[in-house]
Enzyme design. Structure first.
Site: not given
Ligand code: NAP
Length: 312
Positions: A57, A119
């Site tokens: 990241y 990862h």
């Molecule tokens: N292992 C891997 O390969 C891998 C891959 C992807 C992710 N990850 C990890 O998983 C974490 C979470 O993944 P993700 O970012 O996909 O999670 P997520 O929470 O499903 O999606 C985040 C998105 O949802 C929106 N959001 C958050 N809270 C909200 C709410 N209450 N209402 C409406 N929209 C909302 C955010 O918008 P705003 O920005 O506008 O708040 C953002 O666009 C990552 O940060 C990372 O640490 C790991």
């Protein structure tokens, strides 16, 4: 199924000793460094006690700075938060694992990690270029190392005590099985994409049977619309129970026994995403019956990260 009415404090026991992982985790996959700092600080202030990072990241330093400042300001001890980071694909060769771990610790400004994950199961050509490609743009994989060899190096790190648990991310059941069977130290956690459109039920059942914590990323479908946040079943339940669609999706994830990672980037959303409580059983069952199937991130297939762009 978890029965607490306030799911916010749920924690998941880990097979590595008597440790627990808070079920609600804050993910730091945030491309903008200034937003990384404010969002991490606001997540801590809102009450998140589990933070997911990664070498890939490229913001471990900013996350570490934000956490240190936030812990000091609130008088919270390091031991009271759970911090994970991940070994990137270019560091799978056993001799690269400990240096990559030390470099992450240094950037985060930490003395130990609660969890260190591989990862992805894909080894890329070793080196400083995180995304090595040939002239045609094809990923350069490293055929000179096996996942089991990398896992053995992770076990050696765990032996030295500076990472309290080890695990894998973006892994399929087919890839996890041989590691589980051969491992001297069994994986404590696996981190994979999961939400009602990708419930990964078979993998979850295996994890439950083998005492491996299942950590769901993209529980909101990464906020992609159309997606689970706009699913009619989720919208109807949200209206009925007086919660937002995001709160319903996060409650479902915890209620089915998984931990989760979410990435709210404002203080209001951080508070919203922590304020979750148990859904009525018929609502929980209705979500389990959603038939739509969709993966939002292809990393599990190639090792190359990235959410799939969706058209509205
Ligand atoms: N292992 C891997 O390969 C891998 C891959 C992807 C992710 N990850 C990890 O998983 C974490 C979470 O993944 P993700 O970012 O996909 O999670 P997520 O929470 O499903 O999606 C985040 C998105 O949802 C929106 N959001 C958050 N809270 C909200 C709410 N209450 N209402 C409406 N929209 C909302 C955010 O918008 P705003 O920005 O506008 O708040 C953002 O666009 C990552 O940060 C990372 O640490 C790991």
């Amino acid at each position: 199924m978890t029965e607490s009415s306030d799911l916010r404090m749920t924690s998941i026991p880990l097979n590595a000793g008597a440790r627990h992982m808070p079920a609600l985790g804050f993910g730091t996959l945030i491309p903008d460094l200034a937003i990384t700092i404010t969002a991490t600080r606001e997540a801590l202030e809102a009450g998140f006690r589990h933070f997911d990072c990664a070498e890939r990241y490229r913001n471990e330093r900013e996350v570490g700075d934000a956490l240190r400042a936030g812990l000091a300001a609130a008088g919270i001890a390091r031991e009271d938060i759970f911090i994970t980071t991940k070994l990137w694909n270019t560091n799978h060769r056993p001799e690269r694992v400990a240096p990559a771990f030390e470099a992450s610790l240094d950037r985060l400004g930490l003395k130990y990690l609660d969890l260190y994950l591989i990862h992805t199961p894909f080894a890329f050509q070793p080196g400083d270029e995180q995304d090595p490609r040939d002239q045609n743009g094809n990923v350069l994989y490293d055929r000179g190392v096996t996942l089991l060899e990398t896992w053995s190096a992770m076990e050696s790190l765990a032996d030295r005590g500076r990472c309290r648990a080890i695990g894998l991310s973006d892994i399929t059941l087919r890839e996890l099985l041989p590691i589980y069977e051969s491992a001297r130290i069994k994986p404590a956690v696996i981190q994979v994409e999961a939400h009602p459109y990708l419930p990964e039920t078979e993998l979850l059942e295996f994890c439950e049977e083998k005492d491996i914590a299942f950590l769901a990323f993209a529980p909101l479908g990464h906020g992609i619309r159309p997606g689970p946040l706009e699913d009619p079943v989720i919208l109807a339940i949200a209206a009925r129970v007086g919660k937002t669609p995001a709160q319903v999706l996060l409650a479902w994830a915890v209620q089915r026994g998984t931990a989760l990672l979410t990435t709210p980037t404002t203080a209001a959303r951080a508070r919203e995403n922590l304020n979750i409580s148990t859904l009525p059983e018929d609502a929980f069952d209705a979500i389990n019956r959603i038939q739509t199937r969709q993966r939002f991130n292809e990393v599990v297939k190639t090792g190359s990260p990235g959410f799939i762009p969706q058209g509205r």
